[in-house]
Enzyme design. Structure first.
Site, mmCIF file in Angstrom:
data_model
loop_
_atom_site.group_PDB
_atom_site.id
_atom_site.type_symbol
_atom_site.label_atom_id
_atom_site.label_comp_id
_atom_site.label_asym_id
_atom_site.label_seq_id
_atom_site.Cartn_x
_atom_site.Cartn_y
_atom_site.Cartn_z
ATOM 1 N N GLY A 1 0.847 -1.190 0.000
ATOM 2 C CA GLY A 1 0.000 0.000 0.000
ATOM 3 C C GLY A 1 0.875 1.230 0.000
ATOM 4 O O GLY A 1 1.951 1.225 0.575
ATOM 5 N N CYS A 2 0.444 2.259 -0.673
ATOM 6 C CA CYS A 2 1.229 3.483 -0.659
ATOM 7 C C CYS A 2 0.885 4.256 0.598
ATOM 8 O O CYS A 2 -0.154 4.041 1.195
ATOM 9 C CB CYS A 2 0.959 4.290 -1.901
ATOM 10 S SG CYS A 2 1.458 3.390 -3.346
ATOM 11 N N ILE A 3 1.780 5.153 0.960
ATOM 12 C CA ILE A 3 1.659 5.768 2.267
ATOM 13 C C ILE A 3 1.215 7.209 2.146
ATOM 14 O O ILE A 3 1.708 7.893 1.293
ATOM 15 C CB ILE A 3 2.990 5.655 3.023
ATOM 16 C CG1 ILE A 3 3.206 4.176 3.305
ATOM 17 C CG2 ILE A 3 2.970 6.459 4.292
ATOM 18 C CD1 ILE A 3 4.618 3.765 3.390
ATOM 19 N N THR B 1 -3.234 4.918 6.250
ATOM 20 C CA THR B 1 -2.448 3.775 5.808
ATOM 21 C C THR B 1 -1.827 2.970 6.942
ATOM 22 O O THR B 1 -1.593 1.790 6.790
ATOM 23 C CB THR B 1 -1.301 4.256 4.903
ATOM 24 O OG1 THR B 1 -0.637 5.331 5.568
ATOM 25 C CG2 THR B 1 -1.835 4.734 3.581
#
Lengths: 105, 421
Positions: free
Chosen positions: A103-105, B202
């Site tokens: 996943g990108c942050i 995230t």
């Protein structure tokens, strides 16, 4: 049939269903892995995406996200969702025996 | 440094490019190194300020200063679009026909918004019913739209990651809640936060905390929503898996990519035009004399000004090592910190890196600002930061105690997360 099931039983998955050891994967496992995710019939297009995911992982150390998959696999994002309805990057990664796309942050 | 006078070309004069140019100018006398910066416009926008514009706190033009005025003496500024880089030849080709050769190239051209890649986003309703606050015109237009809005559903939608300042959409939702409370009409407004992620943010710990903050404010959360289409006429978002979320006002954060010229430059970028970069040295993967800073990289750090700030120290030291023929330092740890506005004059602060997710405690050490906790002092930290941005960060001044490496001393309970999430 029991042979295949036994083979899958020997595989160690993490809590999200991804391979703990991507080396343990081989193409013979793919039909059973796909069934586990509700895909009973594997088409050429499925195979194209699964092989692409696997190759990307081996070359770059991480699987592509859906957006990158749509740009580089030759299969559009819409078609990817038709092939892997519950989320192409995640499902195809599970079936291709590679870690969850980062996943990108 | 052997071989006579060197030339360093910096592409992009935003946060990362400006602070790098100024730090390099301090590090090298003019007779040893030429430094040039290329950018396509002479206006430098303080981007964090755009978040407040929709809520009537200033106009976007007040956030813009002259780009070339932020450079120290002895830095040349070239105003042009970039056509491409041919790194194998150490050359940059500008759109205006000029060509530049370099000994060291720094890429600091950031991220660009790509609204055209989402079906319908730029169609009917764009800038009438559907807006983005990620660019100045959109932020100004949203201010008028919000002022006139007194009943209905507002969605805040991230189309896909990565985006600049990943907390900004959450901050927008918190500020909208506070804004409508102040106007006394909060109960007539439905706020919905629609994200492709599986939670509010995230990183797991912060995601839980920020998710709770949404719940407390009555902001609905829709997760794992990959936006396929924005229908500005009917007022709805449609996901690839066929779900729909209706709205009266859409606040959409468009897809991001790197600068377009990266895609025209052989060997430099990935599929999204971000530059393939070593995550610890900040050297380009394919070319030893190319270095990359800020939003332009493909590293998994946040795309945020604080990251460019922390990278700047490592980048400038590594350029010096490179020019001196010494090995590079693998010193960048992914350090990011951000003030997260939570509404009603409060903010929280989060601080994290590649390995350690945001934790409670204090920053930079046991005496300092509270982490992961709403407070007025963090809000004032965010407000005062604008001054520091122009007068401390861009000129390349270092601040004692605020360094590239993430400090652990003030943090409570340090669960190190798995590297590959």
């Amino acid at each position: 049939m029991s042979m295949t099931a036994e083979t899958l039983e020997q595989i160690e998955f993490n809590e999200e269903g991804f391979f703990v050891d991507p080396q343990a994967w081989h193409e013979g496992l793919v039909p059973e892995l796909a069934k586990r995710d509700g895909i009973d019939e594997l088409t050429e297009e499925h195979w194209k995406v699964i092989r692409f995911m696997r190759a990307e992982y081996l070359a770059k150390g991480a699987g592509p996200t859906v957006r990158v998959l749509g740009k580089s696999s030759g299969v559009s994002i819409k078609e990817l969702y038709q092939l892997f309805p519950k989320g192409p990057a995640k499902l195809a990664a599970r079936i291709a025996g590679i870690p969850k796309p980062r996943g990108c942050i | 440094m052997a071989g006579g006078k060197k030339s360093i070309v910096i592409l992009g004069g935003g946060t990362g490019g400006t602070l790098t140019a100024n730090k390099l100018r301090k590090a090298y006398p003019r007779e040893l190194v030429d430094i040039s910066v290329v950018d396509r416009s002479d206006g430098h926008c303080y981007q964090p300020g755009l978040l407040f514009v929709p809520f009537g706190k200033g106009k976007s033009k007040d956030l813009v200063r002259t780009r070339s005025a932020q450079f120290r003496a002895g830095i040349s500024y070239l105003d042009s679009e970039i056509d491409r880089v041919e790194a194998a030849k150490n050359r940059v080709y500008l759109k205006d026909g000029r060509e530049l050769s370099y000994d060291v190239l720094v890429i600091a051209t950031g991220a660009r918004l790509i609204p055209e890649e989402t079906e319908g986003l730029l169609g009917p309703g764009w800038m009438e019913k559907v807006f983005t606050f990620y660019e100045p015109e959109g932020a100004d237009a949203l201010a008028s739209a919000l002022k006139a809005f007194d009943e209905g559903t507002i969605v805040v939608n991230i189309v896909d990651m990565p985006i600049k300042c990943p907390v900004a959409p959450l901050e927008f939702a918190f500020l909208a809640d506070s804004y409508f409370k102040d106007r006394g009409i909060r109960e007539k407004i439905r706020l919905v936060f629609v994200t492709p992620l599986d939670g509010a943010f995230t990183k797991p710990y912060a995601s839980q905390h920020l998710g709770r903050m949404l719940t407390e404010r009555g902001i609905e959360l829709v997760t794992e929503f990959n936006t396929a289409e924005v229908d500005g006429t009917a007022g709805r978002l449609v996901s690839y898996d066929g779900r729909e979320v209706g709205f009266d006002l859409g606040v959409v954060i468009p897809l991001h990519g790197g600068a377009e010229y990266v895609g025209r430059s052989p060997g430099l970028g990935d599929e999204l035009d971000f530059v393939l970069t070593d995550e610890h040295t900040l050297q380009a993967k394919a070319f030893p004399n190319v270095f990359v800073i800020g939003d332009a990289t493909n590293v998994t750090a946040s795309k945020a000004g604080s990251v460019a700030h922390f990278q700047g120290e490592v980048l400038v030291e590594n350029i010096q090592h490179y020019l001196a023929g010494e090995p590079l330092e693998e010193a960048f740890d992914g350090h990011a910190n951000c003030f997260v506005e939570s509404g009603s004059g409060k903010a929280l602060l989060i601080d994290f890196n590649y390995e350690v997710e945001p934790l409670p405690g204090r920053y930079p050490s046991t005496i300092g600002l509270p982490l992961l906790k709403e407070s007025r002092i963090n809000h004032w930290g965010k407000v005062l930061f604008e001054r520091f941005y122009w007068h401390g960060l861009l000129p390349g001044r270092s601040v004692p105690g605020i360094g590239a490496r993430m400090p652990l001393s003030g943090k409570i309970g340090v669960p190190v997360r798995e590297r590959s999430v």
